[in-house]
Design a protein around this motif. Structure first.
Motif, mmCIF file in Angstrom:
data_model
loop_
_atom_site.group_PDB
_atom_site.id
_atom_site.type_symbol
_atom_site.label_atom_id
_atom_site.label_comp_id
_atom_site.label_asym_id
_atom_site.label_seq_id
_atom_site.Cartn_x
_atom_site.Cartn_y
_atom_site.Cartn_z
ATOM 1 N N ALA A 160 0.843 -1.191 0.000
ATOM 2 C CA ALA A 160 0.000 0.000 0.000
ATOM 3 C C ALA A 160 0.879 1.242 0.000
ATOM 4 N N PHE A 161 0.528 2.209 -0.832
ATOM 5 C CA PHE A 161 1.224 3.494 -0.832
ATOM 6 C C PHE A 161 0.814 4.303 0.389
ATOM 7 N N VAL A 162 1.804 5.016 0.955
ATOM 8 C CA VAL A 162 1.579 5.809 2.162
ATOM 9 C C VAL A 162 2.470 7.048 2.107
ATOM 10 N N TYR A 163 1.981 8.156 2.659
ATOM 11 C CA TYR A 163 2.793 9.351 2.873
ATOM 12 C C TYR A 163 3.267 9.379 4.338
ATOM 13 N N HIS A 165 9.449 0.013 1.523
ATOM 14 C CA HIS A 165 10.163 0.398 0.311
ATOM 15 C C HIS A 165 9.944 1.886 0.088
ATOM 16 N N THR A 166 10.918 2.545 -0.493
ATOM 17 C CA THR A 166 10.795 3.980 -0.763
ATOM 18 C C THR A 166 9.991 4.216 -2.039
ATOM 19 N N LEU A 171 6.512 3.887 0.875
ATOM 20 C CA LEU A 171 6.452 5.146 1.620
ATOM 21 C C LEU A 171 7.186 6.250 0.868
ATOM 22 N N ALA A 172 6.524 7.363 0.661
ATOM 23 C CA ALA A 172 7.120 8.470 -0.092
ATOM 24 C C ALA A 172 8.341 9.025 0.638
#
Length: 389
Positions: free
Chosen positions: A5-8, A102-103, A32-33
């Motif tokens: 899942a993408f996350v800020y 992961h970045t 993670l951004a």
């Protein structure tokens, strides 16, 4: 299928419940951004805020002063939306919740850079600058993007990276109060409006046997009936050749493909040189090399020989996966990316079926956009779809 899942960072920092909430979706990974463009983002569950405004593109950690001393371009640090080592703080919390981190690195998409250093921007055939789109043909910009990729990707504890916008950006751009839809440009028109005429690109066209002034005139002439609504601007690459002429079109594409391919090679090499053994490098990618945007246009065979795999947009359908799957590259990651925010056009409640369909087409992993932006109902749909609900 491994799912991330993408996350800020601002979704996590200041919200003690956020890491467990992400893990409880049934995902194994958080993307993670660590470097991101300007945005205005909803945070519907955060105890301290509901809207975060990232005023400009920035790195979300303290950049290395020794790397960037005296250089232009150089990364901008974030303001109060991601102070200090916001990435590192969020990454530690997500790791403690059992997630692999992961970045998520956004590269050639930076409006502040274009505003403060206009010469770095793509310039179209009419002389208009696109401040959000750094020209990836310019040597200083290429060096900046390569070093930024390495620094922002290889953060402490990260197990891999996903590189977004590692290629050409063009006219199409999600922009505040956008008013560019008055004439519906197809993919051929988008290509012509995305051709760059900065000094470096003009020299590049000249090296391919094109007079850059004559080329700019040809682009404007080709687009004139499009502006009048008298000619279509779609049709894929044959549509570009029809508007611009086959020889001109192919010469421009050869220049642009070369600049994108070699930048992708350099950036991935720089990340690998800085990373520990086993560090995964993926690109957000579109399998049509002349396409522009966050999902950079690539040649599937080439990019799978350079990176460990790709993240492919599948919300509108899984068709973009096929050209990558057809390469039959053993061990390549083909991650199908789905928007799971219903208010942004996603369909979280069909995730199980969508995942099965993409798996049948060759997808090996899933990406979910975006855990921080989603409503509670969206997240419940994800939990059910992943078998965690």
């Amino acid at each position: 299928m491994k799912t991330s899942a993408f996350v800020y960072p601002w979704d996590v920092n200041g919200d003690p419940a956020a890491p467990a909430r992400v893990a409880d979706l049934g995902v194994a990974q958080a993307t993670l951004a660590s470097a991101y463009h300007s945005t205005r983002a909803l945070t519907p569950r955060h105890p301290r805020h509901r809207v975060v405004t990232a005023e400009h593109a920035a790195v979300l950690y303290p950049p290395d002063p020794a790397r960037w001393q005296g250089r232009t371009p150089r990364p901008y640090e974030a303001g109060d939306w991601a102070p200090g080592d916001a990435y590192g703080e969020a990454a530690a919390a997500l790791t403690d919740a059992g997630l692999e981190v992961h970045t998520w690195v956004v590269l050639a998409h930076n409006s502040r850079l274009g505003a403060e250093h206009p010469h770095t921007s793509v310039i179209n055939a009419y002389g208009d600058r696109y401040p959000w789109a750094p020209c990836i043909a310019q040597p200083p910009t290429r060096a900046y993007l390569t070093d930024l990729a390495a620094e922002a990707a290889v953060r402490p504890g990260a197990r891999g990276t996903e590189l977004e916008s590692l290629g050409w950006y063009g006219l199409a751009h999600l922009h505040a109060h956008d008013k560019t839809g008055g004439v519906a440009l197809g993919d051929a028109g988008q290509y012509l409006m995305s051709l760059c005429f900065c000094p470096d690109c003009r020299s590049g066209y000249d090296g391919r046997g094109l007079d850059p002034d004559e080329l700019a005139t040809a682009v404007r002439t080709a687009l004139e009936p499009v502006w009048r609504g008298a000619a279509p601007s779609a049709g894929g690459w044959p549509g570009v050749e029809k508007l611009l002429g086959e020889a001109r079109a192919n010469a421009t594409r050869a220049w642009r493909d070369d600049r994108a391919r070699t930048l992708q090679e350099a950036a991935v090499s720089a990340v690998r040189a800085a990373a520990p053994t086993g560090f995964q490098v993926l690109l957000h990618a579109d399998p049509v090399s002349y396409h522009c945007g966050a999902n950079a246009g690539v040649d599937p065979a080439h990019i799978l020989s350079v990176a460990d795999g790709v993240v492919v947009p599948c919300t509108g359908g899984p068709g973009l996966l096929t050209p990558f799957a057809e390469q039959n590259r053993t061990g390549a990651v083909l991650a199908a990316n789905f928007t799971v925010v219903a208010g942004m056009g996603g369909s979280p409640h069909t995730l199980a079926a969508d995942a099965a369909r993409t798996r049948d087409l060759g997808a090996t992993e899933l990406r979910l956009y975006h855990a921080g932006l989603a409503s509670e109902g969206d997240l419940e749909g994800v939990r059910v779809g992943l078998g965690a609900g």
